[in-house]
Design a protein around this motif. Structure first.
Motif, PDB file in Angstrom:
ATOM      1  N   ASP A 101      -2.723  13.790  -1.000  1.00 53.63           N
ATOM      2  CA  ASP A 101      -2.944  13.338  -2.382  1.00 53.63           C
ATOM      3  C   ASP A 101      -1.738  12.532  -2.852  1.00 53.63           C
ATOM      4  O   ASP A 101      -0.879  13.020  -3.581  1.00 53.63           O
ATOM      5  CB  ASP A 101      -3.180  14.549  -3.281  1.00 53.63           C
ATOM      6  N   ALA A 102      -1.696  11.283  -2.433  1.00 52.11           N
ATOM      7  CA  ALA A 102      -0.536  10.433  -2.704  1.00 52.11           C
ATOM      8  C   ALA A 102      -0.497  10.021  -4.165  1.00 52.11           C
ATOM      9  O   ALA A 102      -1.507   9.606  -4.743  1.00 52.11           O
ATOM     10  CB  ALA A 102      -0.577   9.202  -1.809  1.00 52.11           C
ATOM     11  N   SER A 103       0.685  10.082  -4.746  1.00 52.98           N
ATOM     12  CA  SER A 103       0.867   9.719  -6.155  1.00 52.98           C
ATOM     13  C   SER A 103       1.263   8.258  -6.285  1.00 52.98           C
ATOM     14  O   SER A 103       1.673   7.600  -5.318  1.00 52.98           O
ATOM     15  CB  SER A 103       1.953  10.593  -6.774  1.00 52.98           C
ATOM     16  N   ALA A 104       1.178   7.749  -7.509  1.00 54.43           N
ATOM     17  CA  ALA A 104       1.586   6.369  -7.771  1.00 54.43           C
ATOM     18  C   ALA A 104       3.073   6.173  -7.478  1.00 54.43           C
ATOM     19  O   ALA A 104       3.492   5.087  -7.053  1.00 54.43           O
ATOM     20  CB  ALA A 104       1.272   5.999  -9.218  1.00 54.43           C
ATOM     21  N   ASP A 105       3.875   7.210  -7.686  1.00 55.03           N
ATOM     22  CA  ASP A 105       5.312   7.109  -7.412  1.00 55.03           C
ATOM     23  C   ASP A 105       5.599   6.927  -5.925  1.00 55.03           C
ATOM     24  O   ASP A 105       6.654   6.396  -5.551  1.00 55.03           O
ATOM     25  CB  ASP A 105       6.039   8.361  -7.914  1.00 55.03           C
ATOM     26  N   GLN A 106       4.667   7.343  -5.075  1.00 50.95           N
ATOM     27  CA  GLN A 106       4.850   7.212  -3.630  1.00 50.95           C
ATOM     28  C   GLN A 106       4.291   5.902  -3.082  1.00 50.95           C
ATOM     29  O   GLN A 106       4.467   5.605  -1.905  1.00 50.95           O
ATOM     30  CB  GLN A 106       4.183   8.392  -2.922  1.00 50.95           C
ATOM     31  N   GLN A 107       3.655   5.124  -3.944  1.00 48.83           N
ATOM     32  CA  GLN A 107       3.001   3.908  -3.464  1.00 48.83           C
ATOM     33  C   GLN A 107       3.968   2.875  -2.882  1.00 48.83           C
ATOM     34  O   GLN A 107       3.606   2.191  -1.916  1.00 48.83           O
ATOM     35  CB  GLN A 107       2.166   3.275  -4.577  1.00 48.83           C
ATOM     36  N   PRO A 108       5.182   2.704  -3.403  1.00 45.10           N
ATOM     37  CA  PRO A 108       6.070   1.713  -2.779  1.00 45.10           C
ATOM     38  C   PRO A 108       6.345   1.989  -1.304  1.00 45.10           C
ATOM     39  O   PRO A 108       6.366   1.056  -0.489  1.00 45.10           O
ATOM     40  CB  PRO A 108       7.351   1.826  -3.618  1.00 45.10           C
ATOM     41  N   GLU A 109       6.557   3.254  -0.934  1.00 42.29           N
ATOM     42  CA  GLU A 109       6.763   3.578   0.471  1.00 42.29           C
ATOM     43  C   GLU A 109       5.492   3.328   1.278  1.00 42.29           C
ATOM     44  O   GLU A 109       5.541   2.819   2.408  1.00 42.29           O
ATOM     45  CB  GLU A 109       7.191   5.042   0.626  1.00 42.29           C
ATOM     46  N   ILE A 110       4.338   3.668   0.689  1.00 45.67           N
ATOM     47  CA  ILE A 110       3.058   3.443   1.370  1.00 45.67           C
ATOM     48  C   ILE A 110       2.823   1.944   1.557  1.00 45.67           C
ATOM     49  O   ILE A 110       2.417   1.492   2.630  1.00 45.67           O
ATOM     50  CB  ILE A 110       1.913   4.098   0.575  1.00 45.67           C
ATOM     51  N   ASP A 111       3.087   1.163   0.524  1.00 48.16           N
ATOM     52  CA  ASP A 111       2.919  -0.289   0.632  1.00 48.16           C
ATOM     53  C   ASP A 111       3.825  -0.863   1.717  1.00 48.16           C
ATOM     54  O   ASP A 111       3.418  -1.767   2.469  1.00 48.16           O
ATOM     55  CB  ASP A 111       3.222  -0.957  -0.701  1.00 48.16           C
ATOM     56  N   ALA A 112       5.036  -0.350   1.800  1.00 49.06           N
ATOM     57  CA  ALA A 112       5.954  -0.825   2.835  1.00 49.06           C
ATOM     58  C   ALA A 112       5.420  -0.503   4.224  1.00 49.06           C
ATOM     59  O   ALA A 112       5.516  -1.320   5.156  1.00 49.06           O
ATOM     60  CB  ALA A 112       7.339  -0.205   2.638  1.00 49.06           C
ATOM     61  N   TYR A 113       4.854   0.680   4.381  1.00 49.46           N
ATOM     62  CA  TYR A 113       4.251   1.059   5.661  1.00 49.46           C
ATOM     63  C   TYR A 113       3.153   0.071   6.041  1.00 49.46           C
ATOM     64  O   TYR A 113       3.092  -0.400   7.188  1.00 49.46           O
ATOM     65  CB  TYR A 113       3.694   2.476   5.559  1.00 49.46           C
ATOM     66  N   PHE A 114       2.295  -0.264   5.091  1.00 51.52           N
ATOM     67  CA  PHE A 114       1.194  -1.174   5.408  1.00 51.52           C
ATOM     68  C   PHE A 114       1.667  -2.615   5.560  1.00 51.52           C
ATOM     69  O   PHE A 114       1.005  -3.402   6.256  1.00 51.52           O
ATOM     70  CB  PHE A 114       0.074  -1.013   4.383  1.00 51.52           C
ATOM     71  N   ASP A 115       2.789  -2.965   4.970  1.00 52.19           N
ATOM     72  CA  ASP A 115       3.412  -4.256   5.300  1.00 52.19           C
ATOM     73  C   ASP A 115       3.822  -4.269   6.771  1.00 52.19           C
ATOM     74  O   ASP A 115       3.678  -5.289   7.458  1.00 52.19           O
ATOM     75  CB  ASP A 115       4.636  -4.498   4.419  1.00 52.19           C
ATOM     76  N   GLY A 116       4.321  -3.146   7.254  1.00 47.31           N
ATOM     77  CA  GLY A 116       4.690  -3.049   8.663  1.00 47.31           C
ATOM     78  C   GLY A 116       3.478  -3.156   9.567  1.00 47.31           C
ATOM     79  O   GLY A 116       3.506  -3.845  10.593  1.00 47.31           O
ATOM     80  N   VAL A 117       2.384  -2.490   9.191  1.00 50.08           N
ATOM     81  CA  VAL A 117       1.145  -2.602   9.961  1.00 50.08           C
ATOM     82  C   VAL A 117       0.692  -4.058  10.027  1.00 50.08           C
ATOM     83  O   VAL A 117       0.364  -4.597  11.094  1.00 50.08           O
ATOM     84  CB  VAL A 117       0.039  -1.723   9.337  1.00 50.08           C
TER      85      VAL A 117
END
Length: 333
Positions: A101-117
């Protein structure tokens, strides 16, 4: 169009069981796992031979996407290699799991991960599995092209851009735990072993009766999907991006001889269906009270974020009836 499929990890329901359950596709894992969770080449070939399409998702730990860009790039390289070993064509997307259950505060790290993908696969092959929040935020930020949304952590909300929906969990097929899914887009990342990336897809739909007011373009509603034998309820024939060729035929009754009828394909914007581009218009003059309206568009291209629809207008003095019809479409992605 909604197409039924399942996802599972350990255990294999088997082709016969999946076919009996009506599954048109199976979502399967690729990962570093060595305990039997992953899709194998033999399994992919067996499912493909039976016409059950495949979708792949990469997952290691549930919160792996919090590890940032380098982790995303490393996972994408590993996922692409393992999927290729299983026979996946090189232009197909891979989903990467955000299984918490990812929060909005965690989205920058998630976005960075998908930039890597995306740095490895390209943004057009980058997909996310997750709840409503992270999937919607990733679409909004342009980080993903494909979304597989789970009912978990979604509070009953569905993002219309997500091509796959995991809508129910905890089922069993042949003593194997499975989840139920729906594909709600023509292209949801599916593939078959040995299929050419340029092999066309096929749509065959039918229309029921609907009123046809005078002097107004009317969008035909397609209520039956003959290609996968499932009912459909909607006016869109195809979702872009794709190249396509369309033929359509509808029957109109209640017009006077000499009435002008016209037909066209349009490509509407998903975010504002009042805005659209229209294709060539075909015209004919009724010679009797019932008339068959034929239309053909041998080659066109629909962009991403747009849908193909079919419209008819009759220029009589009173309302007529569209009593039925069909459309067939080949598309290439």
């Amino acid at each position: 169009m909604a197409v039924f499929g399942v996802d599972y990890g350990w255990g294999r329901p088997g082709v016969a069981v999946l076919k009996s359950a009506g599954a048109d596709f199976a979502c399967r894992y690729v990962s570093h796992d060595r305990t039997g969770k992953n899709l194998t080449r033999a399994e992919a070939e067996a499912l493909s031979a039976a016409g059950i399409r495949l979708v792949v998702v990469w997952e290691t730990s549930a919160a792996r996407a919090l590890d940032g860009r380098d982790a995303g790039a490393a996972d994408a390289r590993a996922a692409a290699a393992r999927a290729a070993d299983c026979g996946m064509p090189g232009d197909r997307p891979i989903y990467f799991a955000v299984d918490f259950d990812a929060s909005a505060d965690q989205q920058p790290e998630i976005d960075a991960y998908f930039d890597g993908v995306a740095s490895v696969l390209g943004r057009g092959r980058t997909g996310m599995y997750g709840g409503y929040g992270p999937v919607s935020r990733a679409f909004d930020a342009g980080k993903i092209a494909y979304g597989w949304q789970t009912h978990a952590w979604s509070d009953g909300r569905w993002d219309g851009r997500a091509q796959l929906r995991q809508y129910s969990s905890g089922h069993t097929l042949s003593n194997v735990s499975v989840d139920y899914n729906r594909a709600v887009a023509d292209d949801y990342g599916q593939w078959l072993v040995g299929a050419s990336p340029d092999a066309p897809g096929y749509v065959s739909v039918g229309a029921a009766a609907q009123p046809l007011p005078p002097a107004a373009w009317t969008t035909v509603n397609w209520n039956t999907d003959h290609a996968d034998r499932r009912d459909r309820d909607g006016s869109s024939i195809l979702r872009g991006p794709a190249r396509y060729a369309l033929t359509a035929s509808v029957t109109v009754t209640g017009v006077s001889p000499g009435t002008l009828l016209r037909a066209r394909a349009i490509e509407v914007r998903e975010d504002d269906t009042a805005k659209f581009d229209a294709g060539p218009v075909h015209e004919l003059t009724a010679s009797r009270a019932d008339v068959h309206v034929l239309y053909a568009l041998p080659a066109d291209t629909v962009a991403g974020g747009r849908r193909v629809r079919f419209q008819v207008v009759q220029h009589g003095a009173a309302e007529a009836t569209l009593t039925g019809g069909s459309a067939k479409l080949l598309f290439w992605r």
